[in-house]
Write an enzyme that holds these catalytic residues in place. Structure first.
Site, PDB file in Angstrom:
ATOM      1  N   HIS A  29      -9.257  -5.013   8.489  1.00 55.05           N
ATOM      2  CA  HIS A  29      -8.439  -4.937   7.272  1.00 55.05           C
ATOM      3  C   HIS A  29      -8.930  -3.811   6.364  1.00 55.05           C
ATOM      4  O   HIS A  29      -8.133  -3.059   5.802  1.00 55.05           O
ATOM      5  CB  HIS A  29      -8.495  -6.277   6.540  1.00 55.05           C
TER       6      HIS A  29
ATOM      7  N   ASP B 139      -3.991  -6.621   0.450  1.00 57.05           N
ATOM      8  CA  ASP B 139      -3.897  -7.314   1.730  1.00 57.05           C
ATOM      9  C   ASP B 139      -3.241  -8.667   1.488  1.00 57.05           C
ATOM     10  O   ASP B 139      -3.445  -9.308   0.459  1.00 57.05           O
ATOM     11  CB  ASP B 139      -5.298  -7.490   2.317  1.00 57.05           C
TER      12      ASP B 139
END
Length: 317
Positions: free
Chosen positions: A32, A138
């Site tokens: 991520h 995110d």
């Protein structure tokens, strides 16, 4: 290798005349961190200041492990903010767990939710220096940026690190698979999809679920995918979520059959199919054509470049 220098909690004075500032809020896991770092580079090409806010450890990890571009250019062009979280347990990996999920990182994931207050403070500080603050978080950090709603000149966009198909399937299944699948493109849902049972722990699934409600506060979604591959599912996501969706990738490759050993016989059959059959000829041609189209998608005029241009036009409107 010399370590890059950090711009810790630094808001440049030059932002007084800046129209738009982008703030990246990554989830503290390497796959991520890396994807949003690459997105920073794409957005910087439009001469938009980009900030990257996470813990000091994760910021350092993201810079040291970046691949595909010079790490020094990362620190020279991105404003990194080292935000603090409370101490947390950090157990070693357990090789005897029933699945391959890194459950030893769960305490870090839980602790990362404490970034909410320092994140809100950072966003308020930046909001006084720019006409508009664009937060790209995110999907698993949605609750961390929930106070963005109290800042008049801020808006957020959710970044999904998974494919559009994966997220579509998650939403469609959560709706009981009752939503009509109406789209301009042909929709194919493969049979015998692999189960998620051994992918995640129950604790992590609960963590993901806790973030979903906060994702509804975003103004749109960004995906690590390309419409050449997943155009049909991008169209469906716009219908299911009723908000703008942008496909601006792909950044990284995906997997399958992760728990199976590939036998020599299986490899032999696959090679023979690819190399010595009409089916293999067609597969190779499709692969070459698709690969070329995807690689060209980020060139000027390419489909993903047009999507990114559209997003930049939207946030700088």
């Amino acid at each position: 290798m010399a370590y890059p220098q950090y711009h810790q909690n630094h808001v440049p004075n030059g932002l007084n005349k800046t129209k738009v500032v982008v703030v990246m809020v990554p989830f503290p896991a390497q796959g991520h961190l890396n994807q949003l770092l690459h997105l920073c580079r794409l957005i910087m090409a439009y001469n938009i200041p980009v900030h990257y806010a996470c813990t000091a450890t994760d910021n350092r990890q993201a810079m040291l492990r970046v691949h595909g571009w010079d790490s020094n250019s990362v620190s020279d062009n991105i404003y990194f903010h080292d935000l603090e979280i409370p101490p947390f347990l950090s157990p070693p990996p357990n090789p005897n767990t029933p699945n391959k999920f890194p459950s030893h990182l769960q305490p870090l994931f839980n602790a990362s939710l404490h970034l909410r207050d320092p994140m809100a403070e950072l966003l308020r500080e930046l909001s006084s220096k720019a006409a508009r603050i664009i937060v790209i978080n995110d999907s698993m950090m949605a609750s961390v940026v929930q106070d963005m709603g109290t800042i008049p000149n801020a808006e957020s966009y959710t970044f999904h690190s998974v494919s559009a198909f994966a997220f579509f399937l998650y939403l469609w299944e959560s709706m009981g698979k009752t939503k009509p699948l109406e789209t301009k493109s042909k929709i194919i849902i493969p049979k015998d999809l692999p189960s998620h049972e051994d992918c995640f722990t129950n604790e992590f699934l609960s963590f993901v679920g806790s973030q979903y409600e906060f994702q509804k506060l975003s103004s749109g979604c960004l995906y690590n995918t390309c419409r050449i591959i997943e155009g049909a599912y991008m169209d469906l996501m716009e219908k299911l979520e009723n908000k703008k969706q942008w496909a601006i990738g792909p950044f990284n490759p995906d997997w399958s059959r992760r728990n199976q050993l590939v036998t020599s016989k299986t490899i032999e059959i696959a090679v023979k199919t690819l190399m010595a059959s009409k089916e293999g000829d067609e597969m190779r041609k499709r692969t070459v054509d698709l690969g070329g189209a995807v690689r060209g998608s980020m060139d000027n005029g390419g489909v993903s470049r047009l999507e990114l241009n559209s997003f930049i036009t939207h946030i700088t409107r």
